[in-house]
Write an enzyme that holds these catalytic residues in place. Structure first.
Site, PDB file in Angstrom:
ATOM      1  N   LEU A 301       0.824  -1.205   0.000  1.00 19.58           N
ATOM      2  CA  LEU A 301       0.000   0.000   0.000  1.00 19.58           C
ATOM      3  C   LEU A 301       0.859   1.256   0.000  1.00 19.58           C
ATOM      4  CD1 LEU A 301      -2.925  -0.823   2.449  1.00 19.58           C
ATOM      5  CD2 LEU A 301      -3.135  -0.206   0.055  1.00 19.58           C
ATOM      6  N   ARG A 305      -0.904   3.262  -3.203  1.00 15.99           N
ATOM      7  CA  ARG A 305      -1.805   4.415  -3.069  1.00 15.99           C
ATOM      8  C   ARG A 305      -1.377   5.567  -3.968  1.00 15.99           C
ATOM      9  NH1 ARG A 305      -2.364   3.797   3.050  1.00 15.99           N
ATOM     10  NH2 ARG A 305      -4.469   2.989   3.375  1.00 15.99           N
ATOM     11  N   VAL A 427     -12.446   4.972  -1.537  1.00 14.92           N
ATOM     12  CA  VAL A 427     -11.704   3.718  -1.727  1.00 14.92           C
ATOM     13  C   VAL A 427     -10.388   3.746  -0.964  1.00 14.92           C
ATOM     14  CG1 VAL A 427     -10.606   2.238  -3.441  1.00 14.92           C
ATOM     15  CG2 VAL A 427     -12.786   3.325  -3.955  1.00 14.92           C
ATOM     16  N   GLU A 428      -9.982   2.558  -0.479  1.00 17.73           N
ATOM     17  CA  GLU A 428      -8.734   2.391   0.286  1.00 17.73           C
ATOM     18  C   GLU A 428      -8.669   3.335   1.476  1.00 17.73           C
ATOM     19  OE1 GLU A 428      -5.029   2.219  -1.739  1.00 17.73           O
ATOM     20  OE2 GLU A 428      -5.706   0.753  -3.192  1.00 17.73           O
ATOM     21  N   GLY A 429      -9.778   3.442   2.169  1.00 15.16           N
ATOM     22  CA  GLY A 429      -9.861   4.303   3.335  1.00 15.16           C
ATOM     23  C   GLY A 429     -10.444   5.648   2.963  1.00 15.16           C
TER      24      GLY A 429
END
Length: 755
Positions: A301, A305, A427-429
């Site tokens: 990640l 990201r 997305v992704e937090g």
């Protein structure tokens, strides 16, 4: 003395407490230029030496060939209407290697740079997310990436060639109803046991949601908490979070249902598992990697990201710039292009400058990854701030398009992107969590020159390490006070600035001044608030804003230098930096206004007046907004360069294609219209719009007949381009019997209770 102090700080929790999962997150990846801002004294020569790359000739050929061919196959309106990507497009994606960008050529992949992957994703995803997900998911965190980095040789030999060919369609099962941003709290459970034939296996129970490609995937990478009551794996009874693979068709495993995402239609849905049994060999990396799933996720990640989500966001922002710049000159009201009205021009200038900044941050971030960096703090910033800024710019673009933006149909250019923008934000937090918990929560410890070592010293009881770095920290604070005072009094004139464009030197000085203040304010927060910082999300969010806008602003400066200091781009750089520094200024005012305790009261008394009387910047002037808008209001070489990698449909196509044709023709006739305006001022022609007078102007010899024909063609194209879609009743209405039923959660037979 230091031993007593160490014990006192430990017992009173003066420093942030770090859990095992947080420790793995902190230790993942690397510190990049984000550390320069935490240090309070950025070395701009070093920062300018960081890579700012271009795609390779091979990658450019792929962009010019298969990517462009793919884009011309996509009917974005039809895909959204049917919610299905046509089989011929899926076959094209597989056959041309769109799912293999991460995979080495020896396994049949293309092995592109992170920058090239991001650029391809930006072009495809910003045009159609349904197709884009088939590019994004196979080339981000999931089966291929984890196997490449952690898989056994047997797993690499079996899975990578099939992933490269698209025989395996992957998805990654992480998010659950009770675990989103707090991924360490997942409830999916795997229990190790030995079956009747003596083989070690894992029994899984799970319920996942929001999983992109879940309905169509045949290979799932699942994150679960692994338990091993009999210690069959030799990793203890609680090995921890583990990543393993499940094949579609495995008994007890259920997929195929869909969620219905807002905006662009794409395959997304839940995954269910009830007593799903897989071999222990399905653990990515084999038994030796049991319990290392969280470490794997944090390490990947840290770089991921910065690739996929910023790509979609930045691609969207650039598409907005292309469309809005064009529309502002094609659409007319009161006899002039709406882009010449200052209210509209203000929006266009902002879109032009901030899309320039966003593209700079995308390229700079991916270049860092390709150079071997994996900066988790910078990656979090790129994810959160590019998606949020893109959403803002799409809203601004919709304001310019006005009625044409809100009428749906095949010719609507911005509507789908406007509706889809919240997806990237979540997305992704969710960005709220990224901004208030991750950026400063990780950065204050990881990127600070002394904080992490002091924490290690306290935790380990190492008095020597503690003494060394605590004294270094005190020295850093004292130096920070001095730097902040001197740079504030001189407005950054004491900052060391390397050889850069003279017009941008002021921004390096002000960034150096802002960084000095940032380093000092970080130290004050660490000392005065310490372990309570985690709970102060409003305050840490302002620290995140200040850091993010310094990094984004510097990215624009780095781009300007890397691209040869193009004079025509200077208004974009100046606007971007004035805007960025104003956001930093506002963050600092918020930090001081909300700082705790006696120290906060002193700061408000001593610092607030100086903050307001001697600001870092104010919002860009009207003159600068005008200059920035002009950069995308002519169909010329600069416009084409600034919108590079935005898909432009053929001019005979609807939507953006016909708009850009009209924009080109309108730009080309401006010199002709200028002749007509001059004749009107000389009273050779009557009052009226220049386009309507073209025929008379040709008759009087003011312009040539061919020029009058050009004006007529431009007028026709302009009028066509501003039309919106019209539907007959039989096209507009839907028979209620044909509507799809919607349910929440899973049907009862598939419902799983974890535990």
């Amino acid at each position: 003395m230091f031993g007593l102090l160490l014990n006192w700080m430990k017992s009173n929790k003066m420093l942030p407490q770090i859990s095992d999962t947080e420790r793995q997150a902190l230790e993942a990846g690397s510190v990049w230029i984000d550390g320069e801002f935490f240090g309070g004294n950025p070395d701009f020569s070093k920062m300018l030496a960081e890579a700012y790359s271009r795609v390779s000739p091979e990658e450019q050929a792929f962009l010019d060939g298969p990517v462009e061919e793919l884009m011309r196959m996509i009917d974005r309106y039809e895909i959204n209407r049917t919610k299905q990507v046509p089989p011929e497009i899926l076959e094209f994606l597989k056959s041309k290697g769109f799912m293999s960008f991460l995979i080495d050529k020896k396994y049949g992949g293309l092995k592109f740079s992170k920058l090239a992957i991001s650029t391809i994703m930006a072009k495809v995803t910003s045009y159609n997310a349904g197709v884009g997900t088939y590019v994004v998911i196979p080339n981000t965190l999931g089966a291929a990436e984890l196997i490449i980095h952690y898989g056994t040789q047997e797993q690499k030999d079996h899975y990578l060639p099939k992933l490269a060919r698209g025989e395996y369609i992957p998805c990654f099962g992480l998010t659950e109803p009770t675990a989103g941003s707090d991924a360490a709290s997942i409830k999916a459970e795997g229990e190790v046991f030995r079956d009747a034939d003596g083989e070690i296996k894992i029994r899984l129970n799970f319920r996942k949601r929001y999983i992109t490609l879940a309905p169509v995937a045949n290979l799932v990478t699942l994150a679960c908490k692994l338990r091993d009551p009999q210690e069959l794996l030799g990793k203890g009874q609680e090995p921890g979070i583990t990543c393993l693979m499940i094949h579609k068709g495995t008994p007890g495993f259920s997929s195929g249902d869909h969620h219905m995402p807002i905006g662009d239609a794409f395959d997304n849905g839940p995954l269910y598992g009830k007593d799903v049994v897989v071999p222990a060999g399905n653990i990515i990396g084999g038994v030796e990697r049991a319990g290392q799933g969280w470490k794997m996720l944090m390490e990947q990640l840290a770089g991921g990201r910065a690739v996929s989500l910023p790509a979609g966001a930045v691609g969207g922002a650039k598409a907005v710039a292309a469309a809005t710049g064009a529309y502002s000159m094609v659409r007319q009201q009161f006899g002039i292009a709406v882009g010449r009205m200052e209210g509209v021009e203000d929006k266009v200038g902002k879109i032009a400058a901030l899309s320039y900044l966003l593209e700079a941050s995308r390229v700079f971030g991916c270049s860092a990854l390709d150079a071997g960096q994996e900066p988790p703090v910078t990656s979090a910033i790129l994810k959160a701030y590019t998606t949020e800024l893109s959403r803002q710019l799409i809203i601004d673009g919709m304001d310019v398009f006005s009625g044409a933006g809100v009428m749906q149909g095949p010719n609507n250019i911005l509507g789908i992107g406007y509706s889809t923008a919240p997806v990237g934000v979540t997305v992704e937090g969710a960005n709220i969590m990224t901004r208030t918990l991750i950026v400063f929560g990780q950065g204050a410890i990881r990127c600070h020159p002394h904080a992490l070592e002091v924490v290690h010293g306290v935790e380990e009881g190492d008095v020597g390490k503690f003494r060394k770095h605590l004294l270094g920290w005190f020295g850093h604070v004292i130096a920070g006070f001095g730097r902040t005072l001197v740079r504030g009094l001189t407005r950054g004139w004491t900052v060391s600035v390397p050889e850069v464009a003279p017009e941008t030197r002021t921004y390096y000085r002000r960034l150096g001044w802002a960084a000095a203040r940032y380093g000092l304010y970080t130290d004050l927060a660490m000392f005065a608030i310490g372990g309570k910082l985690k709970a102060r999300g409003k305050l840490t969010g302002r620290y995140a804003d200040a850091l993010a806008w310094q990094l984004l602003g510097f990215s624009a400066l780095r781009r300007f230098e890397a691209e040869g200091r193009r004079a025509e781009d200077l208004p974009l750089v100046q606007y971007a930096l004035e805007y960025s520094l104003t956001q930093v200024q506002q963050a600092y005012e918020g930090i001081i206004a909300n700082f705790d305790g006696l120290l906060g009261s002193l700061l408000r008394l001593l610092v607030t007046p100086g903050l307001r009387l001697n600001p870092l910047a104010t919002l860009p002037s009207d003159r600068l907004s005008h200059a920035a808008a002009l950069t995308i209001q002519s169909h010329n070489a600069q416009f084409q360069r600034l919108t590079e990698y935005v898909f432009t449909p053929p001019e005979n196509a609807g939507g953006l294609g016909r708009l850009l044709r009209a924009f080109r023709l309108v730009t080309e006739v401006q010199p002709i219209l200028a002749k007509i305006h001059a004749a009107q001022k000389a009273r050779k022609l009557p009052r009226g719009t220049a386009e309507e007078l073209a025929g008379e102007a040709a008759h009087l010899g003011v312009i040539e007949r061919e020029e009058a024909n050009q004006v007529a063609a431009a007028l026709a194209a302009r009028l066509e381009a501003v039309e919106v879609d019209v539907f007959k009743p039989e096209q507009y209405y839907t028979d209620s019997k044909g509507s799809q039923g919607i349910y929440f959660g899973a049907p009862e037979p598939k419902r799983v209770v974890n535990g």
